[in-house]
Design an enzyme around this catalytic site. Structure first.
Site, PDB file in Angstrom:
ATOM      1  N   ASP A   1       0.883  -1.332  -0.124  1.00 26.90           N
ATOM      2  CA  ASP A   1      -0.242  -0.041   0.157  1.00 26.90           C
ATOM      3  C   ASP A   1       0.956   1.060   0.018  1.00 26.90           C
ATOM      4  O   ASP A   1       1.685   1.370   1.046  1.00 26.90           O
ATOM      5  CB  ASP A   1      -0.947  -0.061   1.316  1.00 26.90           C
ATOM      6  CG  ASP A   1      -1.867   1.307   1.429  1.00 26.90           C
ATOM      7  OD1 ASP A   1      -1.744   2.242   0.677  1.00 26.90           O
ATOM      8  OD2 ASP A   1      -3.046   1.148   1.939  1.00 26.90           O
ATOM      9  N   HIS A   2       0.867   1.926  -1.174  1.00 28.59           N
ATOM     10  CA  HIS A   2       1.969   2.869  -1.196  1.00 28.59           C
ATOM     11  C   HIS A   2       1.906   3.870  -0.141  1.00 28.59           C
ATOM     12  O   HIS A   2       2.664   5.054   0.110  1.00 28.59           O
ATOM     13  CB  HIS A   2       2.146   3.534  -2.703  1.00 28.59           C
ATOM     14  CG  HIS A   2       0.638   4.214  -3.117  1.00 28.59           C
ATOM     15  ND1 HIS A   2      -0.286   3.603  -3.697  1.00 28.59           N
ATOM     16  CD2 HIS A   2       0.565   5.373  -3.283  1.00 28.59           C
ATOM     17  CE1 HIS A   2      -1.097   4.597  -3.777  1.00 28.59           C
ATOM     18  NE2 HIS A   2      -0.603   5.768  -3.517  1.00 28.59           N
TER      19      HIS A   2
ATOM     20  N   HIS B   1      -6.029   2.095   2.244  1.00 26.98           N
ATOM     21  CA  HIS B   1      -5.403   3.185   2.721  1.00 26.98           C
ATOM     22  C   HIS B   1      -5.956   3.821   3.982  1.00 26.98           C
ATOM     23  O   HIS B   1      -5.332   4.006   4.883  1.00 26.98           O
ATOM     24  CB  HIS B   1      -5.673   4.378   1.642  1.00 26.98           C
ATOM     25  CG  HIS B   1      -4.905   4.103   0.479  1.00 26.98           C
ATOM     26  ND1 HIS B   1      -4.030   3.216   0.195  1.00 26.98           N
ATOM     27  CD2 HIS B   1      -5.246   4.688  -0.982  1.00 26.98           C
ATOM     28  CE1 HIS B   1      -3.559   3.339  -1.136  1.00 26.98           C
ATOM     29  NE2 HIS B   1      -4.487   3.927  -2.026  1.00 26.98           N
TER      30      HIS B   1
END
Length: 501
Positions: free
Chosen positions: A185-186, A248
């Site tokens: 998850d960037h 996120h």
């Protein structure tokens, strides 16, 4: 302290001709090389269907890094990256591709000294994840023997609902050990996100007040000014809830709310995050309307003065699309620390500002001390963790306004990473790629975390999927979402924090 560069290894990128590779992964590798965080013995293998020689791929690496670099290009580092880059053309559904990949990795072990270690980055469409992992398993490419390691990095989405997430995890675990799976998850590559744990647990002045006794509520905002751009086909099948909340936003909630882990070992941290996800109370179907708001943008005007079309006029979007582009939720965490403290979250497209932040609103102090003064209102203290675009922290407190009269005014203490520590070039993927190389899974989601995240939103998906919304579009592009999102807080005597565009 010396930089740990990690074991010798090869990085295999499936989907090497795609946007993610050229815009993020290759520039991130360049940045890691410049920071001395790439292993001394390292190789990159691009895998895609299009025909290309090693030399052509190396030219592509150079062009992509120069075009999408986040700072000045270091020619020596780029030359090193080119020299260790190799390409394999093949159909990812064809077993022959994996036989060829096995041979190539063996050659790279001899030529570059990779030690037989490798991680496979799946920069592909989600529907290909299990296909690739299954083929890797059948070819013996993920076996860990003789001291070598093999890891697989999977981009979100991790399923489209709770049932599909469970099915994906089952398929992955048929081939891989959980410790080999790195669900990326960037958002967790951003410095402020990582700093939440340091801020909370390394500073004795904040942790004692990080609870229901002192905190009134928490607001988390993930806002974008962009529309769906050219992703209409994907987005119209996904929507804001699936795209942002179980991953996120769930990660931001858990890092904000979790108990102190017993150590910073990956599983110790993720154990505490999972406890929070399981403590979030999924709404009953009859309560969804009161605690969840969905919206879709119509035509509007941005802060720049640009007029933009509505979501239903975007390319590859159905003209009567029921897909939400905005979500606001009221979440309740049923544990000792956060009971009765609401977490309000919102995310959407075509909003007035591009911003991600966590705002901790503390309880207002009693006014008794000031009853015989002109002060008739006390502002509550607020702590804001700014995650993007300008990473930093703001603390608001009250101070006396200079003068004879007793007047109070709110004051902000601001900290920005760039001012104190400089602003290193970053795509947001550097830390995550580095952690994969050194085997630190702290910032990657575990199977139980993924399923717990979907469990939170599944009742909302069920209710929203039972019928189309009657009022779409219900907010103009360039505004902060539908009126119902404001009502979500005003019913509780609160309001969203004002964010400047």
């Amino acid at each position: 302290m010396a930089v740990i560069a990690g074991d010798p290894c090869a990085m295999v990128i499936f989907g090497a001709s795609g946007d993610l590779t050229k815009r993020k992964l290759l520039p991130a590798l360049h940045n890691l090389g410049e920071q001395g965080q790439l292993p001394h013995a390292f190789a990159v293998v691009g895998v895609a269907r299009s025909a290309m020689s090693d030399e052509e791929f190396r030219r592509k690496v150079e062009l992509d890094v120069r075009e999408h670099a986040t700072g000045p290009v270091n020619d020596a580092v780029l030359e090193r990256l080119k020299n260790c880059a190799h390409y394999l053309s093949g159909d990812i559904r064809d077993p022959a591709t994996y036989t060829a990949l096995e041979d190539l990795l063996a050659r790279l072990e001899r030529a570059h000294g990779t030690g037989g270690n490798a991680f496979f980055y799946l920069a592909t469409a989600p529907e290909l994840f299990t296909e690739i992992v299954g083929r890797l398993g059948s070819a013996g490419l993920v076996r860990q023997e003789g001291g070598r390691w093999r890891r697989v990095v999977i981009e979100k989405p991790f399923g489209t609902d709770l049932e599909s997430a469970r099915a994906l995890n089952r398929r992955l675990r048929e081939v891989l050990d959980e410790r080999q799976i790195y669900r990326i998850d960037h958002y967790l590559g951003k410095e402020t996100v990582q700093n939440i744990l340091v801020f909370r647990f390394a500073n004795g002045i904040f942790e004692p007040i990080w609870n229901r006794r002192y905190v009134d509520h928490v607001q988390i905002t993930v806002a974008e000014t962009l529309g769906v751009e050219q992703r209409g086909d994907y987005y119209d099948r996904t929507g804001a809830l699936r795209d942002m909340v179980p991953n996120h936003i769930a990660q931001l909630v858990t890092l904000t709310a979790m108990e102190p882990p017993i150590s910073f070992d990956a599983d110790a941290v993720r154990d505490e995050q999972t406890k929070i996800l399981k403590a979030i109370q999924p709404p009953l179907c009859e309560d969804v309307e009161r605690c969840a708001v969905r919206g879709q943008y119509g035509p509007g005007t941005l802060a720049t003065g640009e007029s933009v079309p509505g979501y239903r006029q975007e390319p590859n979007v159905r003209p009567d699309s029921p897909t939400e582009t905005f979500v606001a939720l009221k979440l309740a965490i049923d544990d000792w620390r956060w009971a009765d403290v609401p977490f309000y979250v919102r995310t959407g497209k075509r909003l007035p500002a591009r911003v991600t932040e966590i705002a901790i609103q503390f309880r207002r102090p009693p006014l008794l001390l000031f009853r015989d003064t002109p002060v008739d209102y006390l502002h509550a203290n607020r702590l804001v963790l700014h995650i993007q675009p300008n990473e930093g922290i703001t603390l608001r407190f009250g101070a006396k306004v200079p003068g004879a009269a007793m007047k109070l005014g709110p004051v902000n203490m601001d900290f920005e990473y760039a001012d104190y520590f400089g602003a290193p070039s970053s795509t947001g993927y550097e830390k995550l790629l580095y952690d994969c190389i050194v085997g630190d899974a702290t910032l990657f989601q575990r199977a139980d975390m993924v399923e717990a995240g979907w469990g939170v939103v599944q009742p909302i998906l069920d209710v929203w999927g039972s019928g189309p919304p009657r009022d779409f579009p219900n907010y103009a592009a360039g505004t902060w979402g539908p009126a119902a999102a404001d009502a979500l807080l005003t019913r509780d005597g609160r309001r969203w924090r004002e964010i400047e565009g």
